[in-house]
Design a protein around this motif. Structure first.
Motif, PDB file in Angstrom:
ATOM      1  N   UNK A  88      10.793  11.915  -7.999  1.00 24.90           N
ATOM      2  CA  UNK A  88      10.643  13.209  -7.328  1.00 24.90           C
ATOM      3  C   UNK A  88       9.556  13.195  -6.252  1.00 24.90           C
ATOM      4  N   UNK A  89       8.684  12.191  -6.241  1.00 24.27           N
ATOM      5  CA  UNK A  89       7.630  11.962  -5.246  1.00 24.27           C
ATOM      6  C   UNK A  89       6.478  12.951  -5.317  1.00 24.27           C
ATOM      7  N   UNK A 147      10.360   6.957   4.683  1.00 27.75           N
ATOM      8  CA  UNK A 147       8.963   7.191   5.055  1.00 27.75           C
ATOM      9  C   UNK A 147       8.254   8.034   4.003  1.00 27.75           C
ATOM     10  N   UNK A 148       8.960   9.001   3.446  1.00 29.01           N
ATOM     11  CA  UNK A 148       8.350   9.849   2.412  1.00 29.01           C
ATOM     12  C   UNK A 148       8.001   9.012   1.182  1.00 29.01           C
ATOM     13  N   UNK A 152       4.307   8.283  -0.586  1.00 28.92           N
ATOM     14  CA  UNK A 152       4.020   8.449  -2.017  1.00 28.92           C
ATOM     15  C   UNK A 152       3.449   7.166  -2.610  1.00 28.92           C
ATOM     16  N   UNK A 153       3.971   6.017  -2.198  1.00 23.42           N
ATOM     17  CA  UNK A 153       3.443   4.744  -2.697  1.00 23.42           C
ATOM     18  C   UNK A 153       2.037   4.508  -2.160  1.00 23.42           C
ATOM     19  N   UNK A 154       1.808   4.820  -0.892  1.00 22.69           N
ATOM     20  CA  UNK A 154       0.470   4.677  -0.320  1.00 22.69           C
ATOM     21  C   UNK A 154      -0.537   5.534  -1.068  1.00 22.69           C
ATOM     22  N   UNK A 155      -0.125   6.742  -1.454  1.00 23.70           N
ATOM     23  CA  UNK A 155      -1.002   7.607  -2.249  1.00 23.70           C
ATOM     24  C   UNK A 155      -1.333   6.944  -3.579  1.00 23.70           C
ATOM     25  N   UNK A 156      -0.343   6.276  -4.170  1.00 21.08           N
ATOM     26  CA  UNK A 156      -0.586   5.585  -5.427  1.00 21.08           C
ATOM     27  C   UNK A 156      -1.563   4.437  -5.298  1.00 21.08           C
ATOM     28  N   UNK A 157      -1.702   3.879  -4.082  1.00 23.83           N
ATOM     29  CA  UNK A 157      -2.596   2.740  -3.892  1.00 23.83           C
ATOM     30  C   UNK A 157      -4.062   3.144  -3.732  1.00 23.83           C
ATOM     31  N   UNK A 167       9.561   4.432  -9.996  1.00 26.18           N
ATOM     32  CA  UNK A 167      10.688   5.008 -10.727  1.00 26.18           C
ATOM     33  C   UNK A 167      11.810   5.319  -9.747  1.00 26.18           C
ATOM     34  N   UNK A 168      12.904   4.543  -9.809  1.00 26.26           N
ATOM     35  CA  UNK A 168      14.071   4.709  -8.946  1.00 26.26           C
ATOM     36  C   UNK A 168      13.669   4.826  -7.464  1.00 26.26           C
ATOM     37  N   UNK A 169      12.937   3.842  -6.937  1.00 27.42           N
ATOM     38  CA  UNK A 169      12.417   3.980  -5.571  1.00 27.42           C
ATOM     39  C   UNK A 169      13.481   3.937  -4.480  1.00 27.42           C
TER      40      UNK A 169
END
Length: 250
Positions: A88-89, A147-148, A152-157, A167-169
């Motif tokens: 869901x991001x 891009x979205x 979200x992945x950058x935020x996780x880093x 999860x289901x990227x």
């Protein structure tokens, strides 16, 4: 063989009478991409939730660097170096990239937000991932689906996690955006992160995974070295058409 950075041992999780996970074992080694695949209802998202600290397991043990851990919430998981990006991001469409990355964790300089530091760090994270966005000040609503997910992945880093759970990227992404996402997964591994890639798309995980773990009805029903597994192997394990087959560890 390196010691796992993250391990699950006989982890089970139920929701009322529904048994979502049953005696699940999982090991994730440094700089390894472990894919977790399965059909709908296999327990994939529940497993992601357990790793993220969203769901406490009912039984079994989780270990980080060999030390037993029990996460009370996602913040506790992040504190131990596990970041999760859910399907869901959870992005705010009306905020720009920088605001989404640092929401709730904004650095300050005196009494003001340090906008320069946030913009600089945002570009650093996106560059690390090889991401292409028009500006870190564009609203997230204006970005493509790929891009979205990258945002979200950058935020996780943020905080430099050791394990990134996706999860289901590739869900709902087109062919080009899926290829970009898979390149991003390889970049995470190259930069020293371990990745747990949760997906139902076997062709996607075969492109980047080192090992593939198959869940079926909440149980591990196969573990394969990715370079030796065929699509038929994975489909058989997902549907229960063949007995469990296990591959070697790393």
């Amino acid at each position: 063989m390196t010691s796992p950075v993250l391990e699950l041992s006989r982890v089970s999780k139920s929701f009322g009478a529904a048994r979502a996970l049953i005696d699940v074992d999982l090991a994730v080694h440094p700089r390894e991409v472990v894919a977790v695949v399965g059909d709908n209802g296999a327990g994939k998202s529940t497993l992601a939730g357990v790793l993220a600290g969203v769901y406490p397991p009912d039984a079994g043990e989780m270990r980080v660097d060999g030390e037993p851990v029990r996460f009370a919430d996602p913040g506790a998981a992040r504190a131990r170096g596990i970041a999760t990006v859910f399907q869901e991001l959870a992005l705010c469409d009306n905020l720009d990239v920088v605001e989404n990355l640092f929401l709730g964790h904004e650095p300050v300089r005196g009494a003001l937000l340090d906008e320069i530091a946030m913009e600089r760090r945002a570009w650093e994270l996106l560059d690390q991932l090889g991401a292409s966005v028009p500006s870190v000040r564009v609203p997230v609503a204006a970005l493509t689906g790929g891009q979205r997910r990258t945002v979200a992945i950058a935020r996780g880093l943020l905080g430099d996690p050791r394990v990134v759970v996706l999860d289901e990227p590739t869900a709902s992404l087109g062919i080009r955006q899926t290829a970009e996402l898979l390149n991003l997964v390889e970049r995470l591994r190259e930069r020293g992160h371990s990745v747990v890639f949760v997906s139902h798309a076997t062709s996607d995980v075969q492109a980047v995974a080192d090992r593939i773990v198959v869940l079926r009805l909440g149980r591990v029903n196969g573990e394969f070295e990715a370079d030796a597994a065929t699509s038929e192997d994975l489909l058989a394990a997902m549907t229960g058409a063949r007995p469990v087959r296990r591959g070697g560890g790393r």
